[in-house]
Scaffold this motif. Sequence first.
Motif, PDB file in Angstrom:
ATOM      1  N   ARG A  88       0.807  -1.223   0.000  1.00  0.00           N
ATOM      2  CA  ARG A  88       0.000   0.000   0.000  1.00  0.00           C
ATOM      3  C   ARG A  88       0.838   1.271   0.000  1.00  0.00           C
ATOM      4  O   ARG A  88       0.345   2.353  -0.287  1.00  0.00           O
ATOM      5  N   GLN A  89       2.110   1.153   0.368  1.00  0.00           N
ATOM      6  CA  GLN A  89       2.934   2.360   0.460  1.00  0.00           C
ATOM      7  C   GLN A  89       3.612   2.652  -0.884  1.00  0.00           C
ATOM      8  O   GLN A  89       4.310   1.795  -1.441  1.00  0.00           O
ATOM      9  N   CYS A  90       3.404   3.864  -1.372  1.00  0.00           N
ATOM     10  CA  CYS A  90       3.968   4.266  -2.665  1.00  0.00           C
ATOM     11  C   CYS A  90       5.496   4.270  -2.611  1.00  0.00           C
ATOM     12  O   CYS A  90       6.087   4.917  -1.743  1.00  0.00           O
ATOM     13  N   PRO A  91       6.167   3.562  -3.543  1.00  0.00           N
ATOM     14  CA  PRO A  91       7.633   3.525  -3.512  1.00  0.00           C
ATOM     15  C   PRO A  91       8.267   4.840  -3.977  1.00  0.00           C
ATOM     16  O   PRO A  91       9.448   5.066  -3.755  1.00  0.00           O
ATOM     17  N   TYR A  92       7.473   5.711  -4.620  1.00  0.00           N
ATOM     18  CA  TYR A  92       8.015   6.984  -5.132  1.00  0.00           C
ATOM     19  C   TYR A  92       8.015   8.061  -4.065  1.00  0.00           C
ATOM     20  O   TYR A  92       8.989   8.761  -3.871  1.00  0.00           O
ATOM     21  N   CYS A  93       6.893   8.221  -3.350  1.00  0.00           N
ATOM     22  CA  CYS A  93       6.810   9.324  -2.384  1.00  0.00           C
ATOM     23  C   CYS A  93       6.624   8.846  -0.942  1.00  0.00           C
ATOM     24  O   CYS A  93       6.635   9.650  -0.018  1.00  0.00           O
ATOM     25  N   GLY A  94       6.424   7.550  -0.753  1.00  0.00           N
ATOM     26  CA  GLY A  94       6.278   7.019   0.609  1.00  0.00           C
ATOM     27  C   GLY A  94       4.883   7.195   1.187  1.00  0.00           C
ATOM     28  O   GLY A  94       4.631   6.833   2.331  1.00  0.00           O
ATOM     29  N   GLY A  95       3.958   7.766   0.384  1.00  0.00           N
ATOM     30  CA  GLY A  95       2.610   8.044   0.890  1.00  0.00           C
ATOM     31  C   GLY A  95       1.715   6.814   0.903  1.00  0.00           C
ATOM     32  O   GLY A  95       2.045   5.774   0.332  1.00  0.00           O
ATOM     33  N   TYR A  96       0.581   6.979   1.600  1.00  0.00           N
ATOM     34  CA  TYR A  96      -0.388   5.883   1.703  1.00  0.00           C
ATOM     35  C   TYR A  96      -1.709   6.199   0.994  1.00  0.00           C
ATOM     36  O   TYR A  96      -2.667   5.468   1.121  1.00  0.00           O
ATOM     37  N   ASN A  97      -1.744   7.328   0.278  1.00  0.00           N
ATOM     38  CA  ASN A  97      -2.984   7.665  -0.441  1.00  0.00           C
ATOM     39  C   ASN A  97      -3.036   6.906  -1.765  1.00  0.00           C
ATOM     40  O   ASN A  97      -3.001   7.489  -2.842  1.00  0.00           O
ATOM     41  N   THR A  98      -3.123   5.607  -1.635  1.00  0.00           N
ATOM     42  CA  THR A  98      -3.002   4.767  -2.827  1.00  0.00           C
ATOM     43  C   THR A  98      -4.218   3.872  -2.965  1.00  0.00           C
ATOM     44  O   THR A  98      -4.874   3.564  -1.975  1.00  0.00           O
ATOM     45  N   TRP A  99      -4.511   3.489  -4.177  1.00  0.00           N
ATOM     46  CA  TRP A  99      -5.628   2.556  -4.398  1.00  0.00           C
ATOM     47  C   TRP A  99      -5.302   1.608  -5.541  1.00  0.00           C
ATOM     48  O   TRP A  99      -4.541   1.922  -6.451  1.00  0.00           O
ATOM     49  N   LEU A 100      -5.901   0.450  -5.430  1.00  0.00           N
ATOM     50  CA  LEU A 100      -5.653  -0.618  -6.398  1.00  0.00           C
ATOM     51  C   LEU A 100      -6.336  -0.276  -7.727  1.00  0.00           C
ATOM     52  O   LEU A 100      -7.548  -0.142  -7.787  1.00  0.00           O
ATOM     53  N   ALA A 101      -5.535  -0.097  -8.786  1.00  0.00           N
ATOM     54  CA  ALA A 101      -6.110   0.244 -10.094  1.00  0.00           C
ATOM     55  C   ALA A 101      -6.496  -1.028 -10.858  1.00  0.00           C
ATOM     56  O   ALA A 101      -7.546  -1.102 -11.474  1.00  0.00           O
ATOM     57  N   VAL A 102      -5.615  -2.003 -10.825  1.00  0.00           N
ATOM     58  CA  VAL A 102      -5.886  -3.290 -11.472  1.00  0.00           C
ATOM     59  C   VAL A 102      -5.431  -4.391 -10.522  1.00  0.00           C
ATOM     60  O   VAL A 102      -4.441  -4.224  -9.817  1.00  0.00           O
ATOM     61  N   GLY A 103      -6.160  -5.526 -10.493  1.00  0.00           N
ATOM     62  CA  GLY A 103      -5.644  -6.654  -9.725  1.00  0.00           C
ATOM     63  C   GLY A 103      -6.678  -7.410  -8.932  1.00  0.00           C
ATOM     64  O   GLY A 103      -6.443  -8.538  -8.520  1.00  0.00           O
ATOM     65  N   SER A 104      -7.851  -6.802  -8.692  1.00  0.00           N
ATOM     66  CA  SER A 104      -8.866  -7.528  -7.914  1.00  0.00           C
ATOM     67  C   SER A 104      -9.924  -8.172  -8.817  1.00  0.00           C
ATOM     68  O   SER A 104     -10.902  -8.720  -8.332  1.00  0.00           O
ATOM     69  N   GLU A 105      -9.702  -8.116 -10.133  1.00  0.00           N
ATOM     70  CA  GLU A 105     -10.725  -8.583 -11.074  1.00  0.00           C
ATOM     71  C   GLU A 105     -11.031 -10.074 -10.983  1.00  0.00           C
ATOM     72  O   GLU A 105     -10.166 -10.888 -10.688  1.00  0.00           O
ATOM     73  N   CYS A 106     -12.245 -10.371 -11.262  1.00  0.00           N
ATOM     74  CA  CYS A 106     -12.659 -11.755 -11.458  1.00  0.00           C
ATOM     75  C   CYS A 106     -13.766 -11.666 -12.510  1.00  0.00           C
ATOM     76  O   CYS A 106     -14.940 -11.586 -12.176  1.00  0.00           O
ATOM     77  N   ASN A 107     -13.339 -11.594 -13.765  1.00  0.00           N
ATOM     78  CA  ASN A 107     -14.276 -11.321 -14.854  1.00  0.00           C
ATOM     79  C   ASN A 107     -14.380 -12.483 -15.831  1.00  0.00           C
ATOM     80  O   ASN A 107     -13.415 -13.211 -16.039  1.00  0.00           O
TER      81      ASN A 107
END
Lengths: 114, 224
Positions: A88-107
């Motif tokens: 969940r922690q952004c490797p670029y800025c260290g922030g936690y304001n992140t969300w999953l864009a792709v990866g939880s799909e079951c289509n």
Amino acid sequence: MHELGIIVHVAKTLKNVAQQNNVSKIGSVTLEIGEVSGVVESYLTDCWQYYRKKDSLIENSELKIEKLEAVTFCDDCEELYPTVRYGRQCPYCGGYNTWLAVGSECNIKEIEAC
Amino acid sequence: MTDKMKIIEVKQSVFADNDADAEKLRQQLKGEKTFLLNLMSAPGSGKTSVLVQTIDRLKDDIKIGVMEADLDSDVDARTIAERTGVKTIQLHTGGMCHLDADMTRQGVKELETGELDLAVLENVGNLVCPAEFDTGASMNVCILSVPEGHDKPLKYPLMFTVCDAMIINKIDVLDYFDFDLDKVREYAYKRNPDIKIFPVSAKNGEGMDEWCKWLKEQVCKWNS
């Protein structure tokens, strides 16, 4: 066992799809499964082998699985990064304001049918 | 056979039909003025004990019914019925690790929820699968117990994301475990900033009044 529930719902959806498209035999089903969806591919295939025999629409149908790599977006620095490596922690800025864009799909992506 | 086959694009989530069923059930219950609580947790966290304590505190004010979901057996349903006297039915999932909206709808019908203010669905003990399937509940609540450890919101993120409230049970044994209440709050809020957290002990009753007050408020809001 979670996977069996998913297969039951796939079969239910396919029944509607078959009706709408006027087909009675499905040759293959392609699923898109996100990397962090929690779905275990081998279990899914096993459940499919078991469950397809119960339904003439899918009894000879092959299950194909396309994996989608998980990607997270950071709202602070607007960068995308691989979820599994950094969490969940952004490797670029260290922030936690992140969300999953792709990866939880079951289509269900597509089927081959006649 | 293959040469006649054509490709049909489906592009639909596997959960789409369940989500639609769940929304329909939610609207039906809203119309009947029945609040459906989906209670989830790992096995052994004290779902049944918390439920017994909750029903005892609320049953004079609101009409309650319970659906117990298990793979097999009716141990929990009998416990609830004997200890609280409220109407309880047992749902068997036939080996499935969760309930979906269709199974819940059948339970709702059997329980005859029309007369109830609050119907409680005690889901199968499991922190993974029940979170995936919308049951049609008005609200989702999970129970995490002290012996399970404070890292669970990190390990089972979806469960803590889909829940409106989290009960931390067995706080009477906090001294014997390395369970950090501040950490569990921090981890849960990271997943879900809106989640309500209620530390309780179903054994000695600590914190139960606060949880029951909140639940009653939610039931009244839904049914008004």
